[in-house]
Design a protein around this motif. Structure first.
Motif, PDB file in Angstrom:
ATOM      1  N   LYS A   1       0.735  -1.117   0.012  1.00 38.92           N
ATOM      2  CA  LYS A   1       0.101  -0.258  -0.038  1.00 38.92           C
ATOM      3  C   LYS A   1       0.913   1.133  -0.155  1.00 38.92           C
ATOM      4  CE  LYS A   1      -3.919  -2.363   2.604  1.00 38.92           C
ATOM      5  NZ  LYS A   1      -4.622  -2.238   3.646  1.00 38.92           N
ATOM      6  N   LEU A   2       0.221   2.224  -0.607  1.00 42.93           N
ATOM      7  CA  LEU A   2       0.833   3.669  -0.508  1.00 42.93           C
ATOM      8  C   LEU A   2       0.450   4.481   0.574  1.00 42.93           C
ATOM      9  CD1 LEU A   2       1.539   3.930  -4.361  1.00 42.93           C
ATOM     10  CD2 LEU A   2       3.134   3.297  -2.613  1.00 42.93           C
ATOM     11  N   HIS A   3      -0.866   5.171   0.153  1.00 42.25           N
ATOM     12  CA  HIS A   3      -1.309   6.139   1.033  1.00 42.25           C
ATOM     13  C   HIS A   3      -2.753   5.309   1.720  1.00 42.25           C
ATOM     14  CE1 HIS A   3       0.858   9.582   1.265  1.00 42.25           C
ATOM     15  NE2 HIS A   3       1.217   9.413  -0.080  1.00 42.25           N
TER      16      HIS A   3
ATOM     17  N   ASP B   1      10.551   7.116  -4.114  1.00 38.44           N
ATOM     18  CA  ASP B   1       9.222   7.165  -3.645  1.00 38.44           C
ATOM     19  C   ASP B   1       8.092   6.828  -4.512  1.00 38.44           C
ATOM     20  OD1 ASP B   1       6.776   8.280  -2.632  1.00 38.44           O
ATOM     21  OD2 ASP B   1       7.299   9.814  -1.391  1.00 38.44           O
TER      22      ASP B   1
ATOM     23  N   SER C   1       4.992   6.411  -4.341  1.00 42.33           N
ATOM     24  CA  SER C   1       3.637   7.377  -4.459  1.00 42.33           C
ATOM     25  C   SER C   1       3.963   8.366  -5.151  1.00 42.33           C
ATOM     26  CB  SER C   1       3.362   7.684  -3.074  1.00 42.33           C
ATOM     27  OG  SER C   1       2.211   8.290  -3.309  1.00 42.33           O
TER      28      SER C   1
ATOM     29  N   LEU D   1       0.915  10.687  -6.788  1.00 42.77           N
ATOM     30  CA  LEU D   1       0.221  10.725  -5.502  1.00 42.77           C
ATOM     31  C   LEU D   1       1.085  11.584  -4.592  1.00 42.77           C
ATOM     32  CD1 LEU D   1      -1.047   7.147  -5.140  1.00 42.77           C
ATOM     33  CD2 LEU D   1      -2.223   9.212  -5.856  1.00 42.77           C
TER      34      LEU D   1
ATOM     35  N   SER E   1       3.771  12.400  -1.523  1.00 48.19           N
ATOM     36  CA  SER E   1       5.065  11.794  -1.009  1.00 48.19           C
ATOM     37  C   SER E   1       4.581  11.128   0.192  1.00 48.19           C
ATOM     38  CB  SER E   1       5.902  12.587  -0.873  1.00 48.19           C
ATOM     39  OG  SER E   1       5.665  13.607   0.124  1.00 48.19           O
ATOM     40  N   LEU E   2       5.509   9.983   0.629  1.00 54.62           N
ATOM     41  CA  LEU E   2       5.075   9.090   1.795  1.00 54.62           C
ATOM     42  C   LEU E   2       6.189   9.597   2.970  1.00 54.62           C
ATOM     43  CD1 LEU E   2       5.247   5.524   0.126  1.00 54.62           C
ATOM     44  CD2 LEU E   2       3.550   6.786   0.978  1.00 54.62           C
TER      45      LEU E   2
ATOM     46  N   SER F   1       7.731   3.216   7.349  1.00 53.00           N
ATOM     47  CA  SER F   1       7.885   2.896   5.942  1.00 53.00           C
ATOM     48  C   SER F   1       8.569   1.664   5.426  1.00 53.00           C
ATOM     49  CB  SER F   1       7.733   4.157   5.122  1.00 53.00           C
ATOM     50  OG  SER F   1       8.931   4.425   5.474  1.00 53.00           O
TER      51      SER F   1
ATOM     52  N   VAL G   1       7.410   2.362   0.184  1.00 48.46           N
ATOM     53  CA  VAL G   1       6.163   2.173   0.135  1.00 48.46           C
ATOM     54  C   VAL G   1       5.549   2.180   1.617  1.00 48.46           C
ATOM     55  CG1 VAL G   1       5.962   0.570  -1.878  1.00 48.46           C
ATOM     56  CG2 VAL G   1       6.088  -0.277   0.490  1.00 48.46           C
ATOM     57  N   ASN G   2       4.540   2.499   1.751  1.00 45.14           N
ATOM     58  CA  ASN G   2       3.717   2.615   3.074  1.00 45.14           C
ATOM     59  C   ASN G   2       3.866   1.432   4.090  1.00 45.14           C
ATOM     60  OD1 ASN G   2       2.773   4.474   5.243  1.00 45.14           O
ATOM     61  ND2 ASN G   2       0.886   3.114   4.953  1.00 45.14           N
TER      62      ASN G   2
ATOM     63  N   ARG H   1      -4.180   7.333 -12.168  1.00 41.80           N
ATOM     64  CA  ARG H   1      -2.877   7.130 -12.124  1.00 41.80           C
ATOM     65  C   ARG H   1      -2.164   7.712 -13.275  1.00 41.80           C
ATOM     66  NH1 ARG H   1      -4.432   6.186  -6.978  1.00 41.80           N
ATOM     67  NH2 ARG H   1      -5.670   4.135  -6.782  1.00 41.80           N
TER      68      ARG H   1
END
Length: 311
Positions: free
Chosen positions: A26-28, A74, A76, A81, A83-84, A90, A106-107, A129
């Motif tokens: 998962k990202l966000h 990153d 994301s 998307l 940034s993480l 992470s 990634v998250n 995306r």
């Protein structure tokens, strides 16, 4: 997640049976993304990163792992998307693409699933995306999005797309050669086409193994000799609906197609590739993406094809 690659021999057995294993992350948001396990070397918690002045904004820095220095991107940010947060537990998925090692921030990392390529579909037209998806599949009634990492790598790291002019053999220009290109990545398709254009070769482009297989069978129904029609087939391995290993197996098991020269051209790395080429009957394996190596390989086969046709 340190043992993500345990049992790699078992995973290798999936290749050639139109099946593979997907690492979910998962990202966000709750949205889950996937990456082929064969491209993953390890998964680690994000280590201390060294910043690189004037680097691309998507590059978080470099990590020092087992004597190697690798860039960490990153993922994301790379697909548009936010940034993480790099300081809240992470993870970094360490991968090998196109002959280089890199990490993707990634998250969180979810799990590994075993699925068939026939359950993987091309992304719907107009999907979000910004065109960064190469495929989608469903798991636990949720849509899993597979990112076009080759596009990400090209945009962030850059890539030379044309072969060196001194390698181009003018003798091949204008001979009317025809090459089938099969790849689900728009970036990869364009890269191969540019090299073929340099040699003066016409390309017929297909987005996955199933589309290519149906086309080949249509040609047979018309009484067309595949080996005469196509000087060679250049196919990716990872593709929705039907992967390159399965396509190769089908082609080489069909007596009216088996003489066509088939190159598996993939960003997948690992010692299993040579064994898989032999197993499925492909003629050659070529790692992505070196335009000079590709043009030399294409010209070598074109010369061989012309010699065979002249006999």
């Amino acid at each position: 997640m340190a043992g993500v690659l345990e049992g790699v021999d078992q995973r290798t057995k999936l290749a050639g049976h139109n099946r593979f294993e997907l690492l979910l992350f998962k990202l966000h948001s709750r949205q889950r993304f996937g990456i082929n396990v064969f491209k993953v070397q390890e998964v680690i918690q994000c280590p201390a990163l060294t910043q690189i002045p004037r680097s691309h904004s998507v590059i978080c820095g470099v990590a020092h792992l087992r004597g190697k220095t690798i860039p960490v991107l990153d993922l994301s940010m790379a697909i548009g998307l936010p940034s993480l947060n790099r300081e809240t537990g992470s993870y970094v998925i360490v991968t090998e693409y196109n002959r280089a090692t890199q990490g993707f921030l990634v998250n969180s990392v979810d799990r590994i699933i075993n699925i068939g390529w026939d359950a993987v579909k091309a992304p719907p037209k107009g999907a979000g995306r910004g065109g960064y998806l190469t495929a989608v599949t469903e798991f636990e009634k949720e849509l899993i999005e597979v990112i076009d990492v080759e596009k990400v790598m090209k945009e962030v790291m850059g890539a030379r797309e044309e072969a060196s002019n001194e390698l181009i053999d003018a003798d091949f220009k204008g001979r009317g050669d025809h090459v089938m290109v099969v790849d689900d990545s728009m970036v990869a398709r364009n890269q191969i086409k540019k090299v073929c254009d340099q040699v003066g070769v016409t390309c017929s482009i297909f987005k996955d193994g199933m589309e290519a297989w149906e086309h080949l069978n249509d040609l047979l129904q018309q009484g067309i000799d595949i080996s005469d029609y196509y000087s060679m087939i250049i196919s990716d391995v990872e593709m929705p609906r039907m992967d390159g290993y399965t396509l190769a197996t089908k082609i080489k098991n069909e007596s009216r197609m088996r003489d066509v020269y088939l190159i598996l051209h993939t960003s997948l790395s690992g010692v299993f590739n040579t064994a898989m080429v032999q197993k499925v009957g492909a003629n050659e394996f070529l790692a992505k993406f070196d335009p000079d190596e590709l043009v030399l390989t294409v010209q070598k086969q074109l010369k061989r094809h012309h010699e065979q046709c002249a006999q």
